[in-house]
Design a protein around this motif. Structure first.
Motif, PDB file in Angstrom:
ATOM      1  N   GLY A   1     -13.982  -6.524  -9.048  1.00 13.98           N
ATOM      2  CA  GLY A   1     -15.344  -7.011  -8.930  1.00 13.98           C
ATOM      3  C   GLY A   1     -16.017  -6.654  -7.624  1.00 13.98           C
ATOM      4  N   VAL A   2     -15.259  -6.062  -6.700  1.00 11.94           N
ATOM      5  CA  VAL A   2     -15.799  -5.707  -5.387  1.00 11.94           C
ATOM      6  C   VAL A   2     -16.028  -4.199  -5.335  1.00 11.94           C
ATOM      7  CG1 VAL A   2     -15.325  -5.654  -2.901  1.00 11.94           C
ATOM      8  CG2 VAL A   2     -14.649  -7.640  -4.267  1.00 11.94           C
ATOM      9  N   ALA A   3     -17.149  -3.783  -4.773  1.00 18.38           N
ATOM     10  CA  ALA A   3     -17.434  -2.360  -4.614  1.00 18.38           C
ATOM     11  C   ALA A   3     -16.545  -1.790  -3.512  1.00 18.38           C
ATOM     12  CB  ALA A   3     -18.903  -2.154  -4.260  1.00 18.38           C
ATOM     13  N   VAL A   4     -15.825  -0.712  -3.840  1.00 19.39           N
ATOM     14  CA  VAL A   4     -14.934  -0.075  -2.868  1.00 19.39           C
ATOM     15  C   VAL A   4     -15.449   1.348  -2.629  1.00 19.39           C
ATOM     16  CG1 VAL A   4     -12.560   0.524  -2.291  1.00 19.39           C
ATOM     17  CG2 VAL A   4     -13.009  -1.414  -3.815  1.00 19.39           C
ATOM     18  N   SER A   5     -15.677   1.691  -1.389  1.00 15.21           N
ATOM     19  CA  SER A   5     -16.263   2.984  -1.073  1.00 15.21           C
ATOM     20  C   SER A   5     -15.268   4.120  -1.306  1.00 15.21           C
ATOM     21  CB  SER A   5     -16.735   3.020   0.381  1.00 15.21           C
ATOM     22  OG  SER A   5     -15.617   3.041   1.262  1.00 15.21           O
ATOM     23  N   ARG A   6     -15.809   5.317  -1.486  1.00 11.99           N
ATOM     24  CA  ARG A   6     -14.960   6.494  -1.642  1.00 11.99           C
ATOM     25  C   ARG A   6     -14.067   6.679  -0.416  1.00 11.99           C
ATOM     26  NH1 ARG A   6     -16.589  10.051  -5.583  1.00 11.99           N
ATOM     27  NH2 ARG A   6     -15.605  11.786  -4.466  1.00 11.99           N
ATOM     28  N   GLU A   7     -14.654   6.492   0.760  1.00 12.93           N
ATOM     29  CA  GLU A   7     -13.897   6.681   1.994  1.00 12.93           C
ATOM     30  C   GLU A   7     -12.721   5.710   2.073  1.00 12.93           C
ATOM     31  OE1 GLU A   7     -17.164   6.340   1.761  1.00 12.93           O
ATOM     32  OE2 GLU A   7     -17.833   8.374   2.281  1.00 12.93           O
ATOM     33  N   THR A   8     -12.945   4.454   1.664  1.00 13.45           N
ATOM     34  CA  THR A   8     -11.876   3.462   1.694  1.00 13.45           C
ATOM     35  C   THR A   8     -10.768   3.825   0.711  1.00 13.45           C
ATOM     36  OG1 THR A   8     -13.369   1.701   2.367  1.00 13.45           O
ATOM     37  CG2 THR A   8     -11.319   1.031   1.314  1.00 13.45           C
ATOM     38  N   LEU A   9     -11.152   4.272  -0.483  1.00 18.51           N
ATOM     39  CA  LEU A   9     -10.151   4.650  -1.473  1.00 18.51           C
ATOM     40  C   LEU A   9      -9.332   5.845  -1.002  1.00 18.51           C
ATOM     41  CD1 LEU A   9     -12.208   4.190  -4.750  1.00 18.51           C
ATOM     42  CD2 LEU A   9     -10.269   2.797  -3.994  1.00 18.51           C
ATOM     43  N   MET A  10      -9.990   6.842  -0.410  1.00 22.70           N
ATOM     44  CA  MET A  10      -9.256   7.998   0.088  1.00 22.70           C
ATOM     45  C   MET A  10      -8.311   7.598   1.213  1.00 22.70           C
ATOM     46  SD  MET A  10     -10.060  10.507  -1.850  1.00 22.70           S
ATOM     47  CE  MET A  10      -9.083  11.700  -0.954  1.00 22.70           C
ATOM     48  N   THR A  11      -8.753   6.700   2.083  1.00 23.45           N
ATOM     49  CA  THR A  11      -7.908   6.251   3.189  1.00 23.45           C
ATOM     50  C   THR A  11      -6.714   5.459   2.682  1.00 23.45           C
ATOM     51  OG1 THR A  11      -9.740   6.181   4.765  1.00 23.45           O
ATOM     52  CG2 THR A  11      -7.836   4.804   5.253  1.00 23.45           C
ATOM     53  N   ASP A  12      -6.952   4.512   1.768  1.00 21.08           N
ATOM     54  CA  ASP A  12      -5.896   3.606   1.324  1.00 21.08           C
ATOM     55  C   ASP A  12      -4.936   4.249   0.331  1.00 21.08           C
ATOM     56  OD1 ASP A  12      -7.098   1.761   2.921  1.00 21.08           O
ATOM     57  OD2 ASP A  12      -7.909   0.533   1.301  1.00 21.08           O
ATOM     58  N   VAL A  13      -5.432   5.139  -0.518  1.00 22.19           N
ATOM     59  CA  VAL A  13      -4.586   5.713  -1.567  1.00 22.19           C
ATOM     60  C   VAL A  13      -4.035   7.079  -1.173  1.00 22.19           C
ATOM     61  CG1 VAL A  13      -4.516   6.431  -3.993  1.00 22.19           C
ATOM     62  CG2 VAL A  13      -5.827   4.408  -3.324  1.00 22.19           C
ATOM     63  N   TRP A  14      -4.805   7.839  -0.414  1.00 20.05           N
ATOM     64  CA  TRP A  14      -4.321   9.149   0.016  1.00 20.05           C
ATOM     65  C   TRP A  14      -3.878   9.080   1.471  1.00 20.05           C
ATOM     66  CZ3 TRP A  14      -7.212   8.711  -4.293  1.00 20.05           C
ATOM     67  CH2 TRP A  14      -6.832   9.515  -5.387  1.00 20.05           C
ATOM     68  N   ASP A  15      -4.783   9.110   2.433  1.00 23.64           N
ATOM     69  CA  ASP A  15      -4.341   9.066   3.826  1.00 23.64           C
ATOM     70  C   ASP A  15      -5.530   8.856   4.745  1.00 23.64           C
ATOM     71  OD1 ASP A  15      -3.605  10.648   6.559  1.00 23.64           O
ATOM     72  OD2 ASP A  15      -1.812   9.809   5.635  1.00 23.64           O
ATOM     73  N   ALA A  16      -5.282   8.124   5.826  1.00 29.93           N
ATOM     74  CA  ALA A  16      -6.352   7.842   6.781  1.00 29.93           C
ATOM     75  C   ALA A  16      -6.830   9.110   7.482  1.00 29.93           C
ATOM     76  CB  ALA A  16      -5.863   6.832   7.818  1.00 29.93           C
ATOM     77  N   GLN A  17      -5.960  10.109   7.593  1.00 26.58           N
ATOM     78  CA  GLN A  17      -6.317  11.361   8.259  1.00 26.58           C
ATOM     79  C   GLN A  17      -6.610  12.457   7.244  1.00 26.58           C
ATOM     80  OE1 GLN A  17      -6.713  11.200  11.528  1.00 26.58           O
ATOM     81  NE2 GLN A  17      -6.061   9.063  11.388  1.00 26.58           N
ATOM     82  N   TRP A  18      -7.159  12.085   6.084  1.00 29.57           N
ATOM     83  CA  TRP A  18      -7.369  13.057   5.011  1.00 29.57           C
ATOM     84  C   TRP A  18      -8.312  14.170   5.442  1.00 29.57           C
ATOM     85  CZ3 TRP A  18      -4.949  14.170   0.745  1.00 29.57           C
ATOM     86  CH2 TRP A  18      -5.573  15.004  -0.189  1.00 29.57           C
ATOM     87  N   HIS A  19      -7.930  15.407   5.097  1.00 31.57           N
ATOM     88  CA  HIS A  19      -8.786  16.563   5.378  1.00 31.57           C
ATOM     89  C   HIS A  19      -9.067  17.255   4.053  1.00 31.57           C
ATOM     90  CE1 HIS A  19      -8.199  16.467   9.777  1.00 31.57           C
ATOM     91  NE2 HIS A  19      -6.993  16.017   9.472  1.00 31.57           N
ATOM     92  N   GLY A  20     -10.324  17.393   3.710  1.00 32.51           N
ATOM     93  CA  GLY A  20     -10.632  18.152   2.504  1.00 32.51           C
ATOM     94  C   GLY A  20     -11.517  17.398   1.534  1.00 32.51           C
ATOM     95  N   SER A  21     -11.663  17.979   0.344  1.00 33.29           N
ATOM     96  CA  SER A  21     -12.554  17.451  -0.676  1.00 33.29           C
ATOM     97  C   SER A  21     -12.017  16.146  -1.257  1.00 33.29           C
ATOM     98  CB  SER A  21     -12.711  18.481  -1.799  1.00 33.29           C
ATOM     99  OG  SER A  21     -13.389  17.922  -2.896  1.00 33.29           O
ATOM    100  N   THR A  22     -12.966  15.292  -1.693  1.00 30.65           N
ATOM    101  CA  THR A  22     -12.575  14.052  -2.370  1.00 30.65           C
ATOM    102  C   THR A  22     -12.701  14.195  -3.890  1.00 30.65           C
ATOM    103  OG1 THR A  22     -14.812  13.140  -2.210  1.00 30.65           O
ATOM    104  CG2 THR A  22     -13.303  12.662  -0.390  1.00 30.65           C
ATOM    105  N   LYS A  23     -12.853  15.428  -4.364  1.00 33.95           N
ATOM    106  CA  LYS A  23     -12.972  15.636  -5.810  1.00 33.95           C
ATOM    107  C   LYS A  23     -11.741  15.112  -6.549  1.00 33.95           C
ATOM    108  CE  LYS A  23     -14.659  19.521  -7.023  1.00 33.95           C
ATOM    109  NZ  LYS A  23     -14.775  20.984  -7.207  1.00 33.95           N
ATOM    110  N   THR A  24     -10.592  15.163  -5.891  1.00 35.97           N
ATOM    111  CA  THR A  24      -9.374  14.664  -6.515  1.00 35.97           C
ATOM    112  C   THR A  24      -9.514  13.191  -6.889  1.00 35.97           C
ATOM    113  OG1 THR A  24      -6.971  14.494  -6.291  1.00 35.97           O
ATOM    114  CG2 THR A  24      -8.280  14.095  -4.314  1.00 35.97           C
TER     115      THR A  24
END
Length: 227
Positions: free
Chosen positions: A166-189
Motif C-alpha cells: 500500500g506504500v509507494a516505493v520509488s525505483r531508486e529505493t527498489l534498485m538499492t534494496d533489491v539489487w545494490d546501493a552502488q548500482w551502476h547502469g540501467s534500471t530496465k531490469t
C-alpha cells in the motif's frame, strides 16, 4: 571472490574479460560457444554473449538459468533492438550490458551483483496480503494456496513491496534494496522483473479478482495493492 563463466566467441573481448576478472581474484572459465557453456559446472556469475556462433544466445540463457538457478546471469549484447534485451531478461538474465563494453562499468556491476545478498526481510516472517502469502523465512510465495515459482530476484522484489504493501516505493529505493546501493547502469531490469511478477501472480490465481495489483506510479516507482 567468485567462480565466473564467460561465454564469448570474440577472442579479443574474451581475453580482456578473462584477464580483468582474474586480476580481480575471480576464478574464470571461458567458453567460446553455447554448447561448451552448457556442459560446464555451475558458476556463481555468468557473462553471456547473446551473439554466439552455434546456439542462439537467448536459448543458452534459458538453459543456463535452469541449470544454474542460483547464479547471477548477465547478458552481453551488441544488438541495438531493445526487444532483444527484454527477451534476454525475460529468459532468465538478471542484468545486461551492451557492447562495446566499458570494462570499469562491467567490473563495478560484477562487484555489485556478487556483493548483493538477500534484502532484510519484513519484521513478520510471513506477510499476508489478501490471498497472497509471502514466507520470507522459507522464501516461498503462495496465492490462493498455490505456490508461485519465482526466481531469486523476483522473490526479493515481491518481498520488498509486500513489506510495505500500500506504500509507494520509488525505483531508486527498489534498485538499492533489491539489487545494490552502488548500482551502476540501467534500471530496465526492474521493469522486466515487475512484468514477470505480474504474469506469474496472474497465472497462479484462481480468479482475476484474487491477483494483487502491482501499480505503476509514473515518474516514481511501484506500489503493491491488495486485490
Amino acid at each position: 571472490m567468485a567462480k565466473v563463466l564467460v561465454v564469448e566467441d570474440d577472442a579479443v573481448i574474451g581475453t580482456v574479460l578473462e584477464s580483468a576478472l582474474r586480476a580481480h581474484g575471480h576464478e574464470v572459465l571461458w567458453c567460446r560457444d553455447g554448447r561448451s557453456a552448457l556442459r560446464t559446472a555451475p558458476a556463481e556469475l555468468v557473462l553471456l554473449d547473446l551473439g554466439l556462433p552455434d546456439v542462439d544466445g537467448v536459448q543458452v540463457c534459458r538453459r543456463l538459468r535452469t541449470a544454474m538457478p542460483a547464479a547471477v546471469l548477465v547478458i552481453l549484447t551488441a544488438r541495438a533492438d531493445e526487444m532483444d534485451v527484454v527477451v534476454g531478461l525475460e529468459s532468465g538474465a538478471d542484468d545486461y550490458l551492451t557492447k562495446p563494453i566499458r570494462l570499469a562499468e562491467l567490473l563495478a556491476r560484477v562487484r555489485a551483483h556478487l556483493r548483493r545478498g538477500a534484502p532484510a526481510p519484513p519484521s513478520a516472517p510471513i506477510v499476508t496480503i489478501g490471498a497472497l502469502e509471502v514466507d520470507t523465512a522459507r522464501r516461498r510465495v503462495a496465492l490462493d494456496g498455490r505456490e508461485v515459482p519465482l526466481r531469486a530476484r523476483e522473490f526479493d522484489l515481491l518481498a520488498r513491496l509486500a513489506g510495505q504493501a500500500g506504500v509507494a516505493v520509488s525505483r531508486e529505493t527498489l534498485m538499492t534494496d533489491v539489487w545494490d546501493a552502488q548500482w551502476h547502469g540501467s534500471t530496465k531490469t526492474l521493469d522486466v522483473h515487475i512484468a514477470a511478477l505480474r504474469r506469474k501472480l496472474a497465472a497462479a490465481a484462481g480468479s482475476p479478482q484474487d491477483v494483487p495489483r502491482i501499480a505503476t506510479l509514473r515518474g516514481h516507482g511501484y506500489r503493491l495493492e491488495e486485490a
